[in-house]
Design an enzyme around this catalytic site. Structure first.
Site, PDB file in Angstrom:
ATOM      1  N   LYS A  16       0.834  -1.211   0.000  1.00 57.99           N
ATOM      2  CA  LYS A  16       0.000   0.000   0.000  1.00 57.99           C
ATOM      3  C   LYS A  16       0.866   1.258   0.000  1.00 57.99           C
ATOM      4  CE  LYS A  16      -2.135  -1.187   3.834  1.00 57.99           C
ATOM      5  NZ  LYS A  16      -1.405  -2.424   4.167  1.00 57.99           N
ATOM      6  N   ARG A  91     -10.041   0.341   8.954  1.00 54.33           N
ATOM      7  CA  ARG A  91      -9.510  -0.989   9.264  1.00 54.33           C
ATOM      8  C   ARG A  91     -10.508  -1.809  10.070  1.00 54.33           C
ATOM      9  NH1 ARG A  91      -3.679   0.247   9.058  1.00 54.33           N
ATOM     10  NH2 ARG A  91      -2.542  -1.698   9.355  1.00 54.33           N
ATOM     11  N   ARG A 130      11.746  -5.474   5.230  1.00 52.22           N
ATOM     12  CA  ARG A 130      11.512  -4.061   4.884  1.00 52.22           C
ATOM     13  C   ARG A 130      12.426  -3.127   5.688  1.00 52.22           C
ATOM     14  NH1 ARG A 130       5.646  -1.512   5.453  1.00 52.22           N
ATOM     15  NH2 ARG A 130       5.823  -2.408   7.543  1.00 52.22           N
ATOM     16  N   ARG A 163      11.178  -1.113  11.138  1.00 56.24           N
ATOM     17  CA  ARG A 163      10.063  -0.812  12.044  1.00 56.24           C
ATOM     18  C   ARG A 163       9.997  -1.829  13.172  1.00 56.24           C
ATOM     19  NH1 ARG A 163       4.695   0.456   8.522  1.00 56.24           N
ATOM     20  NH2 ARG A 163       3.760  -0.952  10.032  1.00 56.24           N
ATOM     21  N   ARG A 174      -0.317  -9.162  13.176  1.00 55.73           N
ATOM     22  CA  ARG A 174      -0.952  -8.142  12.313  1.00 55.73           C
ATOM     23  C   ARG A 174      -1.797  -8.823  11.233  1.00 55.73           C
ATOM     24  NH1 ARG A 174       4.315  -5.088  10.709  1.00 55.73           N
ATOM     25  NH2 ARG A 174       2.999  -3.972   9.218  1.00 55.73           N
TER      26      ARG A 174
HETATM   27  P1  AP5 Z   1       4.828  -1.561   1.842  1.00 52.75           P
HETATM   28  O1  AP5 Z   1       4.485  -0.786   0.623  1.00 52.75           O
HETATM   29  O2  AP5 Z   1       5.572  -0.873   2.929  1.00 52.75           O
HETATM   30  O3  AP5 Z   1       3.526  -2.323   2.414  1.00 52.75           O
HETATM   31  P2  AP5 Z   1       2.251  -1.774   3.183  1.00 52.75           P
HETATM   32  O4  AP5 Z   1       1.058  -2.478   2.603  1.00 52.75           O
HETATM   33  O5  AP5 Z   1       2.232  -0.286   3.206  1.00 52.75           O
HETATM   34  O6  AP5 Z   1       2.540  -2.385   4.617  1.00 52.75           O
HETATM   35  P3  AP5 Z   1       2.401  -1.747   6.075  1.00 52.75           P
HETATM   36  O7  AP5 Z   1       3.168  -2.663   7.002  1.00 52.75           O
HETATM   37  O8  AP5 Z   1       2.810  -0.337   6.105  1.00 52.75           O
HETATM   38  O9  AP5 Z   1       0.908  -1.916   6.316  1.00 52.75           O
HETATM   39  P4  AP5 Z   1       0.212  -1.958   7.637  1.00 52.75           P
HETATM   40  O10 AP5 Z   1      -1.174  -1.832   7.163  1.00 52.75           O
HETATM   41  O11 AP5 Z   1       0.504  -3.114   8.510  1.00 52.75           O
HETATM   42  O12 AP5 Z   1       0.885  -0.767   8.473  1.00 52.75           O
HETATM   43  P5  AP5 Z   1       0.386   0.652   8.949  1.00 52.75           P
HETATM   44  O13 AP5 Z   1       1.558   1.532   8.973  1.00 52.75           O
HETATM   45  O14 AP5 Z   1      -0.839   1.078   8.212  1.00 52.75           O
HETATM   46  O15 AP5 Z   1       5.657  -2.856   1.365  1.00 52.75           O
HETATM   47  C1  AP5 Z   1       6.173  -3.788   2.292  1.00 52.75           C
HETATM   48  C2  AP5 Z   1       7.568  -4.281   1.827  1.00 52.75           C
HETATM   49  O16 AP5 Z   1       7.408  -5.046   0.636  1.00 52.75           O
HETATM   50  C3  AP5 Z   1       8.544  -3.123   1.491  1.00 52.75           C
HETATM   51  O17 AP5 Z   1       9.836  -3.503   1.892  1.00 52.75           O
HETATM   52  C4  AP5 Z   1       8.458  -3.003  -0.042  1.00 52.75           C
HETATM   53  O18 AP5 Z   1       9.687  -2.538  -0.608  1.00 52.75           O
HETATM   54  C5  AP5 Z   1       8.164  -4.447  -0.456  1.00 52.75           C
HETATM   55  N1  AP5 Z   1       7.298  -4.521  -1.644  1.00 52.75           N
HETATM   56  C6  AP5 Z   1       6.270  -3.673  -1.978  1.00 52.75           C
HETATM   57  N2  AP5 Z   1       5.704  -4.068  -3.145  1.00 52.75           N
HETATM   58  C7  AP5 Z   1       6.374  -5.200  -3.531  1.00 52.75           C
HETATM   59  C8  AP5 Z   1       6.244  -6.093  -4.641  1.00 52.75           C
HETATM   60  N3  AP5 Z   1       5.316  -5.898  -5.578  1.00 52.75           N
HETATM   61  N4  AP5 Z   1       7.083  -7.150  -4.690  1.00 52.75           N
HETATM   62  C9  AP5 Z   1       8.023  -7.359  -3.737  1.00 52.75           C
HETATM   63  N5  AP5 Z   1       8.202  -6.543  -2.670  1.00 52.75           N
HETATM   64  C10 AP5 Z   1       7.379  -5.492  -2.563  1.00 52.75           C
HETATM   65  O19 AP5 Z   1      -0.108   0.341  10.444  1.00 52.75           O
HETATM   66  C11 AP5 Z   1       0.810   0.022  11.490  1.00 52.75           C
HETATM   67  C12 AP5 Z   1       0.062  -0.076  12.801  1.00 52.75           C
HETATM   68  O20 AP5 Z   1      -0.577   1.198  13.114  1.00 52.75           O
HETATM   69  C13 AP5 Z   1      -1.095  -1.088  12.844  1.00 52.75           C
HETATM   70  O21 AP5 Z   1      -0.645  -2.395  13.129  1.00 52.75           O
HETATM   71  C14 AP5 Z   1      -1.977  -0.491  13.974  1.00 52.75           C
HETATM   72  O22 AP5 Z   1      -1.454  -0.778  15.244  1.00 52.75           O
HETATM   73  C15 AP5 Z   1      -1.852   1.012  13.741  1.00 52.75           C
HETATM   74  N6  AP5 Z   1      -2.905   1.532  12.829  1.00 52.75           N
HETATM   75  C16 AP5 Z   1      -2.708   2.123  11.604  1.00 52.75           C
HETATM   76  N7  AP5 Z   1      -3.883   2.469  11.066  1.00 52.75           N
HETATM   77  C17 AP5 Z   1      -4.854   2.109  11.959  1.00 52.75           C
HETATM   78  C18 AP5 Z   1      -6.266   2.194  11.954  1.00 52.75           C
HETATM   79  N8  AP5 Z   1      -6.942   2.690  10.902  1.00 52.75           N
HETATM   80  N9  AP5 Z   1      -6.936   1.711  13.035  1.00 52.75           N
HETATM   81  C19 AP5 Z   1      -6.290   1.196  14.091  1.00 52.75           C
HETATM   82  N10 AP5 Z   1      -4.937   1.076  14.153  1.00 52.75           N
HETATM   83  C20 AP5 Z   1      -4.228   1.530  13.097  1.00 52.75           C
END
Ligand code: AP5
Length: 223
Positions: A16, A91, A130, A163, A174
């Site tokens: 994402k 979410r 990552r 992270r 997660r």
């Molecule tokens: P990346 O693009 O970083 O993936 P992502 O989908 O953004 O993953 P996140 O870990 O950021 O998602 P998340 O939803 O868990 O975290 P968030 O920060 O929202 O890609 C991942 C890796 O793969 C990278 O190294 C990239 O280079 C590689 N890659 C990408 N595309 C690729 C491809 N096609 N092929 C190969 N490799 C590839 O949330 C974190 C925490 O915050 C949550 O756990 C929760 O505690 C809290 N939180 C956030 N939002 C909320 C909410 N709305 N409600 C409640 N808690 C929340």
């Protein structure tokens, strides 16, 4: 001018953040990431950050009432008036319902929900490898997307870090939380006729092309 209000749905590691950067640059949509907003609050030690940190480190969701407030406030800022790209929100069903209510109050709605899918073992591999830039939050990977100079961001020269929630144990939690709390939103948006399923496996350029096609289609329809 037509609005383009878009949600990026998908499990942790689906790409994402990677795709959001490019969508922001090429479609001019502000990237609103709750994960980035919460991590910034944790880094600054604000009361929001102190409340969120324990949940984030465990891979659990931060309580709905905390997150909904910050998103609704952010979407009322002028740069979101003609469209936005939500990443990591909603979410839970409550978050999706509250988002709809808040948007309706200002005559807006979600035009497109992009649901990215990738299987769990690839997600674990992506997340445990990552690395992120401390300055601009750009994502890298120890195998799939290496920076030109070790641990240095290609774009801004910032230091790369891992992270704290990218350990295998937390990543698996997660993923469990995603399946139980967030995945049901795919049906929620399908029922509203705005869902597009995106295969999240392949080169990031190919995936971007799949996404861009749906964005263009939606933009043309709304105009
Ligand atoms: P990346 O693009 O970083 O993936 P992502 O989908 O953004 O993953 P996140 O870990 O950021 O998602 P998340 O939803 O868990 O975290 P968030 O920060 O929202 O890609 C991942 C890796 O793969 C990278 O190294 C990239 O280079 C590689 N890659 C990408 N595309 C690729 C491809 N096609 N092929 C190969 N490799 C590839 O949330 C974190 C925490 O915050 C949550 O756990 C929760 O505690 C809290 N939180 C956030 N939002 C909320 C909410 N709305 N409600 C409640 N808690 C929340």
């Amino acid at each position: 001018m037509a609005q383009l209000n878009v949600i990026l749905l998908g499990p942790p590691g689906a790409g994402k953040g990677t795709q959001a950067e490019r969508i922001r640059d090429e479609f001019g949509l502000p990237h609103v990431s709750t994960g980035d907003m919460l991590r910034e609050a944790v880094a600054k030690g604000t009361s929001l950050g102190l409340e969120a940190k324990g949940y984030m480190d465990a891979g659990d969701l931060v309580p709905d009432e905390v997150v909904i407030g910050i998103v609704v406030e952010r979407l009322d800022e002028p740069d979101c008036k003609n469209g936005f790209l939500l990443d990591g929100f909603p979410r839970s069903l409550v978050q999706a319902q509250e988002l709809d209510k808040a948007l309706a109050a200002s005559g807006r709605k979600i035009e497109l929900a992009l649901a990215m899918s990738v299987d769990d073992e690839e997600l674990v591999q992506r997340l445990t490898g990552r690395r992120l830039c401390r300055e601009c939050a750009r994502p890298y990977h120890t195998v799939f997307k290496q920076p030109a100079a070790e641990d240095i961001c290609d774009e801004c020269g910032g230091e790369l870090y891992q992270r704290s929630d990218d350990t295998e144990e937390t990543v698996r939690n997660r993923l469990r939380v995603y399946r139980s709390e967030t995945e049901p939103l795919i049906e929620y948006y399908q029922a509203r006729g705005v869902l597009a399923r995106i295969d999240g496996v392949g080169h990031p350029d190919e995936i971007y092309k799949r996404i861009a096609d749906r964005l263009i289609e939606t933009r043309d329809r709304e105009e």
